[in-house]
Design an enzyme around this catalytic site. Structure first.
Site, PDB file in Angstrom:
ATOM      1  N   LYS A 106       0.402  -6.733  -5.961  1.00  0.00           N
ATOM      2  CA  LYS A 106       1.693  -6.379  -5.342  1.00  0.00           C
ATOM      3  C   LYS A 106       1.951  -4.884  -5.281  1.00  0.00           C
ATOM      4  O   LYS A 106       2.369  -4.365  -4.242  1.00  0.00           O
ATOM      5  CB  LYS A 106       2.862  -7.016  -6.093  1.00  0.00           C
ATOM      6  CG  LYS A 106       2.697  -8.463  -6.414  1.00  0.00           C
ATOM      7  CD  LYS A 106       3.460  -9.367  -5.533  1.00  0.00           C
ATOM      8  CE  LYS A 106       3.010 -10.801  -5.773  1.00  0.00           C
ATOM      9  NZ  LYS A 106       1.762 -11.005  -6.555  1.00  0.00           N
ATOM     10  N   TYR A 115      -7.053 -19.200  -8.197  1.00  0.00           N
ATOM     11  CA  TYR A 115      -6.070 -18.205  -8.635  1.00  0.00           C
ATOM     12  C   TYR A 115      -6.397 -17.714 -10.041  1.00  0.00           C
ATOM     13  O   TYR A 115      -6.748 -18.502 -10.929  1.00  0.00           O
ATOM     14  CB  TYR A 115      -4.642 -18.790  -8.616  1.00  0.00           C
ATOM     15  CG  TYR A 115      -3.611 -17.772  -9.078  1.00  0.00           C
ATOM     16  CD1 TYR A 115      -3.078 -16.843  -8.198  1.00  0.00           C
ATOM     17  CD2 TYR A 115      -3.219 -17.706 -10.423  1.00  0.00           C
ATOM     18  CE1 TYR A 115      -2.173 -15.885  -8.619  1.00  0.00           C
ATOM     19  CE2 TYR A 115      -2.313 -16.750 -10.856  1.00  0.00           C
ATOM     20  CZ  TYR A 115      -1.800 -15.838  -9.951  1.00  0.00           C
ATOM     21  OH  TYR A 115      -0.904 -14.896 -10.376  1.00  0.00           O
ATOM     22  N   SER A 157      10.703  28.827  -0.471  1.00  0.00           N
ATOM     23  CA  SER A 157      10.198  29.046  -1.819  1.00  0.00           C
ATOM     24  C   SER A 157      11.353  29.494  -2.695  1.00  0.00           C
ATOM     25  O   SER A 157      12.252  30.200  -2.237  1.00  0.00           O
ATOM     26  CB  SER A 157       9.115  30.124  -1.780  1.00  0.00           C
ATOM     27  OG  SER A 157       9.016  30.766  -3.041  1.00  0.00           O
ATOM     28  N   SER A 195       6.459  -9.671 -13.498  1.00  0.00           N
ATOM     29  CA  SER A 195       6.258  -8.943 -12.242  1.00  0.00           C
ATOM     30  C   SER A 195       7.580  -8.794 -11.495  1.00  0.00           C
ATOM     31  O   SER A 195       7.634  -8.169 -10.439  1.00  0.00           O
ATOM     32  CB  SER A 195       5.248  -9.674 -11.352  1.00  0.00           C
ATOM     33  OG  SER A 195       5.644 -11.014 -11.141  1.00  0.00           O
ATOM     34  N   LYS A 246       9.046  32.641   2.675  1.00  0.00           N
ATOM     35  CA  LYS A 246       8.215  31.456   2.882  1.00  0.00           C
ATOM     36  C   LYS A 246       8.870  30.370   3.715  1.00  0.00           C
ATOM     37  O   LYS A 246      10.068  30.135   3.640  1.00  0.00           O
ATOM     38  CB  LYS A 246       7.815  30.853   1.528  1.00  0.00           C
ATOM     39  CG  LYS A 246       6.838  31.670   0.730  1.00  0.00           C
ATOM     40  CD  LYS A 246       5.511  31.904   1.460  1.00  0.00           C
ATOM     41  CE  LYS A 246       4.652  30.671   1.496  1.00  0.00           C
ATOM     42  NZ  LYS A 246       4.149  30.306   0.163  1.00  0.00           N
ATOM     43  N   GLU A 299       1.689  18.609   4.223  1.00  0.00           N
ATOM     44  CA  GLU A 299       0.936  18.658   2.961  1.00  0.00           C
ATOM     45  C   GLU A 299       1.107  17.359   2.163  1.00  0.00           C
ATOM     46  O   GLU A 299       0.143  16.810   1.621  1.00  0.00           O
ATOM     47  CB  GLU A 299       1.404  19.834   2.107  1.00  0.00           C
ATOM     48  CG  GLU A 299       1.078  21.180   2.731  1.00  0.00           C
ATOM     49  CD  GLU A 299       1.798  22.299   1.996  1.00  0.00           C
ATOM     50  OE1 GLU A 299       1.226  22.819   1.031  1.00  0.00           O
ATOM     51  OE2 GLU A 299       2.932  22.625   2.365  1.00  0.00           O
ATOM     52  N   HIS A 352     -16.339  22.939  13.668  1.00  0.00           N
ATOM     53  CA  HIS A 352     -16.600  23.673  12.416  1.00  0.00           C
ATOM     54  C   HIS A 352     -15.485  24.670  12.104  1.00  0.00           C
ATOM     55  O   HIS A 352     -15.729  25.680  11.442  1.00  0.00           O
ATOM     56  CB  HIS A 352     -17.934  24.427  12.465  1.00  0.00           C
ATOM     57  CG  HIS A 352     -19.080  23.596  12.956  1.00  0.00           C
ATOM     58  ND1 HIS A 352     -19.960  22.960  12.118  1.00  0.00           N
ATOM     59  CD2 HIS A 352     -19.463  23.264  14.218  1.00  0.00           C
ATOM     60  CE1 HIS A 352     -20.846  22.300  12.831  1.00  0.00           C
ATOM     61  NE2 HIS A 352     -20.564  22.460  14.113  1.00  0.00           N
ATOM     62  N   ASN A 407       1.204 -20.617  -6.967  1.00  0.00           N
ATOM     63  CA  ASN A 407      -0.014 -20.082  -6.344  1.00  0.00           C
ATOM     64  C   ASN A 407       0.053 -20.141  -4.816  1.00  0.00           C
ATOM     65  O   ASN A 407      -0.298 -19.178  -4.138  1.00  0.00           O
ATOM     66  CB  ASN A 407      -1.247 -20.835  -6.851  1.00  0.00           C
ATOM     67  CG  ASN A 407      -1.435 -20.655  -8.351  1.00  0.00           C
ATOM     68  OD1 ASN A 407      -0.725 -19.863  -8.974  1.00  0.00           O
ATOM     69  ND2 ASN A 407      -2.377 -21.389  -8.934  1.00  0.00           N
TER      70      ASN A 407
END
Ligand code: ARG
Length: 454
Positions: free
Chosen positions: A322, A314, A274, A20, A280, A287, A153, A107
């Site tokens: 992680k 554990y 763009s 890890s 654009k 987004e 709406h 642990n």
């Protein structure tokens, strides 16, 4: 680290599969902070001499600066950040280093490190949430007297001050801030001394360790301390909710920035073009933030699923905590920060807003209220105005331009003062209850937030 029990070397595949350190190396500061406090407790328990403790502390500090400088090689053979640092310490200072892990297991060590890391992470997320609130409040302040259509709406509903819309997000972010604070409170428990599962025969002054590390409590059950990650789930849930809020703000910004709405102007610095279409100007930040919210939900679900059904205590599965934790923390910090910047540089198109909010249909409710104030039951008033709206659509004539005769035909309660209803400013002012659109109230709310988030 466990060579006594084993004769064969660990398979290379297992080493690669189980390591890890390629991502948990990020915990090094917190790991070292925890080890220094642990060494202090070992000294108090007379496991370490003064000299040994001093050597450990200075060795750890040197390792910390080496890592920060980029002058430290983590190796996958040593699996994780904990064993990499411990092994480097022993290589550096000899026998004393080999005593550091007394009365400790990875642990309880990792349970501590994550808490220390998340404590800092929460403070940083809160700081960025405040920054976004500040930027929204400033933008609201600049637009306190401009109205826009409010939507339900995604259909035009009633006029609202632009500031009211922006301040709705400031309220949301404030609850987000509170959720983070709640989470920090519950996380504020020091697990060291729990050992692998059952504590240790070597008694450590756990309260002192907690004090040294700035915790206000110690964990009370060693099995619970090494096995739960509920505090991380809670944080990932709080982060997912922030993401949900940001994705709604994103969607508003995306709509507002379109030619169809044309309400908001985003700076060149916070939009992209763009490669093909020269005209654009795309709201990528919004987004991307809307998109990244999916990752935040995924991380929460991933951690909950990892923990689901694990027997106490554990289990190695838990190492899978992680990456989702780091990813959610990193993602939300950068999303909040970039949103604060973007909204700080945004402005509203007064003309476009004025045009949009001049739609008389936005005041159809006010028209019904006019009848109510003259004694017509609301349901009846609703129906009368509904018919007038249908008539105006059919005649292709705006509601406020229909002749009085049409009004009187719909209800003889109408008289020529009805046309005074079509005044957006008055409509906003007429909503005087706390939380509504009266400009006086909005200004007070802006002042409230300016003080709170400065
Ligand atoms: N890298 C491990 C993790 O993050 C540390 C704890 C390992 N404990 C163990 N008994 N193998 O979960």
């Amino acid at each position: 680290m466990w060579k006594g029990r084993f004769q064969e070397k660990t398979s290379n595949r297992l080493q690669e599969y189980g390591q890890s350190v390629s991502y948990d190396w990020r915990l090094y500061r917190h790991d070292i902070q925890g080890s220094i406090a642990h060494a202090g407790a070992l000294k108090k328990a007379r496991i370490l001499t003064d000299g040994e403790c001093r050597k450990i502390v200075s060795g750890l500090r040197q390792i910390e600066s080496a890592i920060t400088r980029g002058d430290f090689t983590f190796t996958k053979e040593l699996e994780d950040v904990h064993m990499n640092i411990e092994s480097a310490l022993t290589a550096r200072i000899g026998a004393a280093g080999a005593k550091l892990h007394t009365a400790r297991s990875r642990n309880d060590q990792v349970a501590l490190d994550i808490r220390l890391y998340l404590r800092d992470a929460i403070a940083e997320i809160q700081k960025q949430a405040r920054a976004l609130q500040r930027s929204l409040v400033t933008l609201a302040g600049k637009n306190s007297d401009i109205a826009m259509p409010g939507y339900t709406h995604l259909q035009r509903a009633q006029p609202v001050p632009v500031a009211h819309h922006l301040l709705a997000y400031v309220e949301m972010l404030d609850r987000d801030f509170g959720r983070l604070a709640d989470c920090a409170k519950r996380m504020d428990e020091m697990p060291l001394g729990s050992g692998a599962i059952a504590g240790s025969t070597i008694a450590l002054d756990r309260v002192k360790i907690a004090r040294d590390l700035g915790f206000s409590r110690i964990t009370q059950n060693s099995m619970d301390a090494v096995s739960d990650r509920d505090f991380a789930c809670e944080l990932l849930a709080a982060i997912a909710i922030i993401g949900m809020h940001l994705s709604r703000l994103s969607e508003d910004v995306i709509l507002w920035a379109s030619a169809e709405f044309g309400f908001i102007y985003l700076s060149d610095a916070h939009t992209t073009g763009s490669s093909l279409m020269p005209q654009k100007k795309n709201p990528d930040i919004a987004e991307l933030t809307r998109g990244k919210t999916g990752r935040l939900y995924g991380n929460l679900m991933s951690l909950l699923t990892t923990l689901k059904g694990l027997p106490l205590t554990y289990n190695r599965d838990m190492q899978e905590d992680k990456e989702p934790i780091f990813d959610s923390v990193d993602t939300i910090i950068s999303a909040l920060a970039i949103f604060a910047e973007m909204m700080g540089a945004a402005s509203f198109h007064k003309n476009k807003l004025q045009q949009a909010v001049a739609d008389p249909l936005l005041l159809a409710t006010d028209l019904a209220d006019y009848l109510v104030l003259k004694g017509v039951p609301f349901r009846k008033a609703h129906e009368i105005v509904g018919k007038l709206v249908a008539h105006s659509v059919k005649m292709e004539t705006p509601l406020n331009e229909l002749p009085l005769a049409d009004y009187v035909k719909a209800s003889d309660v109408f008289s020529k003062d009805v046309f005074a209803i079509f005044d957006v400013k008055k409509a906003l002012e007429a909503r005087k209850s706390i939380g509504a659109t009266a400009p006086k109230f909005i200004r007070a709310r802006i002042a409230h937030w300016k003080k709170k988030v400065r």
